[in-house]
Enzyme design. Structure first.
Site, PDB file in Angstrom:
ATOM      1  CD  GLU A 354      -3.017  -0.860   2.335  1.00 56.69           C
ATOM      2  OE1 GLU A 354      -2.831   0.026   3.187  1.00 56.69           O
ATOM      3  OE2 GLU A 354      -3.973  -1.645   2.365  1.00 56.69           O
ATOM      4  CD  GLU A 442      -4.344  -5.452   3.716  1.00 56.41           C
ATOM      5  OE1 GLU A 442      -3.131  -5.689   3.526  1.00 56.41           O
ATOM      6  OE2 GLU A 442      -4.757  -4.461   4.341  1.00 56.41           O
TER       7      GLU A 442
HETATM    8  C1  IDC Z   1      -2.787  -3.520  10.486  1.00 55.63           C
HETATM    9  C2  IDC Z   1      -3.057  -4.652  11.440  1.00 55.63           C
HETATM   10  C3  IDC Z   1      -2.684  -4.245  12.834  1.00 55.63           C
HETATM   11  C4  IDC Z   1      -1.229  -3.812  12.837  1.00 55.63           C
HETATM   12  C5  IDC Z   1      -1.002  -2.746  11.780  1.00 55.63           C
HETATM   13  C6  IDC Z   1       0.469  -2.433  11.636  1.00 55.63           C
HETATM   14  O1  IDC Z   1      -4.403  -5.036  11.356  1.00 55.63           O
HETATM   15  O2  IDC Z   1      -2.845  -5.324  13.741  1.00 55.63           O
HETATM   16  O3  IDC Z   1      -0.912  -3.325  14.101  1.00 55.63           O
HETATM   17  O4  IDC Z   1      -1.454  -3.147  10.524  1.00 55.63           O
HETATM   18  O5  IDC Z   1       0.628  -1.239  10.979  1.00 55.63           O
HETATM   19  C7  IDC Z   1      -3.967  -1.895   5.820  1.00 55.63           C
HETATM   20  C8  IDC Z   1      -2.628  -2.511   5.841  1.00 55.63           C
HETATM   21  C9  IDC Z   1      -2.508  -3.521   6.964  1.00 55.63           C
HETATM   22  C10 IDC Z   1      -3.211  -3.029   8.200  1.00 55.63           C
HETATM   23  C11 IDC Z   1      -4.699  -2.947   7.893  1.00 55.63           C
HETATM   24  C12 IDC Z   1      -5.561  -2.512   9.074  1.00 55.63           C
HETATM   25  O6  IDC Z   1      -2.265  -3.099   4.625  1.00 55.63           O
HETATM   26  O7  IDC Z   1      -1.142  -3.716   7.216  1.00 55.63           O
HETATM   27  O8  IDC Z   1      -3.022  -3.986   9.201  1.00 55.63           O
HETATM   28  N1  IDC Z   1      -4.893  -2.032   6.782  1.00 55.63           N
HETATM   29  O9  IDC Z   1      -5.177  -1.240   9.504  1.00 55.63           O
HETATM   30  N2  IDC Z   1      -4.459  -1.097   4.897  1.00 55.63           N
HETATM   31  C13 IDC Z   1      -5.683  -0.671   5.260  1.00 55.63           C
HETATM   32  C14 IDC Z   1      -5.982  -1.273   6.474  1.00 55.63           C
END
Ligand code: IDC
Length: 518
Positions: A354, A442
């Site tokens: 992302e 995702e």
């Molecule tokens: C989130 C995880 C969370 C972790 C975080 C780290 O759910 O547990 O602490 O990342 O930065 C994304 C990202 C993905 C995110 C997820 C939710 O690709 O890494 O995971 N998210 O925030 N993009 C949109 C949402």
């Protein structure tokens, strides 16, 4: 007092512009220790579009200011960071009191001594209660030096300090910290990525494993992209549907063959995405254990292959907003992976999860045009999935200027159903209408923080589109973290063989979705 007044005058005259300072908001690490917290992690720039997106932290108290740019000349592998947390403020009589917590992490392989932290943004402040440091404000700068017991930060250790500062009026200036070690401005020294020789590559090349019979891989073979569709070896429309791991560094226990088999046999999944964070703590380009992380990717690929499932190797950029930041590492990594799996029919490469912040599609395209040929030199036709701007939401921008001269390229849309709705779906429609293959590598049905309430109606709208366009998808994420998007219930410690009761609400929903999709 007199002295402070004259200093203030000098500063007033100097009128140093302290705006336009880029800050990085780095959130609490998504490891098991913070499983109960609601940390939302993203990166943004103070002076640009800060806080414009839904992804911005709900709990943004933990601001981290890091400064690291050029390299030290010596061979030491220093890797330290300093974080400033705004821990709240209140009024005391006619004064405004602010509390800050400051933390230095010594992630390097050696002890660090003779440290000093200078933080801008304290003009007019008077130091109040404080702990674990020696504090002085001069002009706009707060300088912190060691007290007798913390002059040396052992390798792997940290120092937590803090203070209260009183002001005559409110002070919301950004706090930009610089760390000095041995009097020199501290700059993070990055390890040069080392490329594999042709011999090493040949040695690490994995022999093709024959998948079990009757499995998705045996039936559908090598996939490719035909227009907007993923198609199988016979050129028939095919849909990948499955699950993404959480960060491999944080939840390695879910990389096991039984887990993938449960997903294949009981959920009907045909793909696993292996999410390897790059910049977060424990991340591949940060302070992660590279060989352990590569080992987890390798294990994941082997298990998926033996089970006849497809597998996505995901270079999970996030806080490193622009994929070019770690491009050198990405080139080395994908060269190694694609050489290893050159003969595999089931490996897909996702080269930048992302991109976000100020990263543009043309930045991403340039990065892709560097990394794709590296993969192609080893594996001429594997599917390569390319991220898009704004946390992989702007697939319409990629459609306006797609990567040319390459086959089998898909472009990413990520959605979190409670946050992203028609506005993002219309971008998917635009891209699809222009002939792009959109890949949902995702998504979740909660909000963009990965937490919050589930929006089943919005999820249904998304799946109407997914079904109509035959989009491939992987749901976030295979773990039991205490957050809505985790597919396993936080009270369940099983790492495979889950019954429905072991799943979270999101897990139950996804299992039902995958198993009823045909
Ligand atoms: C989130 C995880 C969370 C972790 C975080 C780290 O759910 O547990 O602490 O990342 O930065 C994304 C990202 C993905 C995110 C997820 C939710 O690709 O890494 O995971 N998210 O925030 N993009 C949109 C949402």
């Amino acid at each position: 007092m007199k002295e402070r007044k004259s200093l203030l005058i000098i500063i007033g005259v100097m009128a140093v512009p302290i705006v336009a300072m880029a800050i990085f908001i780095v959130y609490t690490l998504g490891n098991k220790d913070d499983a109960g917290s609601k940390a939302v992690e993203t990166t943004t720039q103070a002076t640009t579009e800060a806080a414009t997106e839904e992804e911005v932290a709900e709990d943004d108290t933990e601001e981290t200011t890091e400064k690291a740019s050029s390299t030290n000349s010596d061979e030491k592998k220093l890797a330290c960071s300093v974080k400033v947390e705004d821990a709240g403020n209140w009024q005391d009589g006619d004064k405004y009191v602010y509390q800050y917590n400051i933390r230095i992490d010594n992630k390097s392989k050696e002890d660090v001594s003779d440290w000093k932290v200078v933080i801008a943004g304290f003009k007019g402040g008077e130091i109040g209660d404080n702990w674990n440091g020696d504090y002085k404000i001069s002009g706009d700068n707060l300088t912190i030096t060691a007290v007798d017991y913390n002059g040396t930060i052992p390798k792997g250790g940290n120092i937590e300090m803090g203070l209260q500062v009183k002001y005559k009026s409110s002070n919301d200036a950004e706090k930009a910290a610089t760390l000095y070690v041995g009097g020199e401005e501290y700059t993070e020294l990055k390890e040069e990525p080392t490329t594999q020789s042709a011999e090493e590559k040949a040695e690490s090349k994995k022999e093709k494993i024959e998948p079990e019979s009757g499995t998705p891989l045996e039936n559908h073979g090598k996939l490719s992209i035909d227009g907007t569709d993923v198609v199988d070896k016979d050129g028939k429309q095919y849909q990948l549907k499955g699950v993404s791991t959480h960060g491999l560094a944080w939840f390695p226990e879910y990389v096991n063959k039984e887990a993938f088999q449960t997903l294949r046999d009981e959920w009907g999944a045909n793909v696993i995405r292996l999410a390897m964070y790059t910049s977060e703590s424990g991340g591949y380009c940060q302070d992660g254990d590279k060989s352990k992380l590569k080992g987890l990717v390798e294990d994941g690929v082997e298990y998926a292959t033996e089970l006849g499932m497809y597998v996505i190797i995901d270079w999970h950029i996030l806080h490193d907003t622009n994929p070019k930041d770690n491009q050198d590492e990405a080139v080395v990594f994908f060269d190694e992976m694609s050489a290893k799996y050159a003969d595999y029919d089931n490996v897909l490469y996702e080269i930048c999860n992302e991109p976000n912040g100020s990263t543009t599609w043309s930045d991403i395209k340039e990065y892709a045009e560097t990394v794709i040929p590296v993969i192609r030199a080893n594996d001429k036709d594997a599917i390569i999935i390319v991220g898009t701007p704004t946390w992989s939401q702007d697939v319409d921008q990629a459609a306006d200027d797609p990567i040319t001269g390459q086959d089998n390229i898909a472009y990413t849309t990520h959605f979190y159903a409670a946050t992203h709705k028609d506005n993002i779906r219309s971008k998917v429609k635009t891209a699809h209408d222009k002939g792009l293959c959109v890949f949902i590598s995702e998504f979740s049905i909660c909000d963009a923080s990965g937490n919050g309430a589930i929006d089943y109606d919005s999820a249904e709208d998304w799946f109407d589109m997914i079904d109509e366009y035959n989009l491939s998808y992987a749901g976030w994420s295979l773990c039991n973290k205490n957050e809505t998007s985790a597919l396993i219930d936080s009270g369940c410690s099983k790492t495979s063989g889950w019954s429905d009761d072991d799943l979270s609400d999101a897990g139950k929903w996804l299992k039902n979705q995958i198993s009823t999709d045909d």
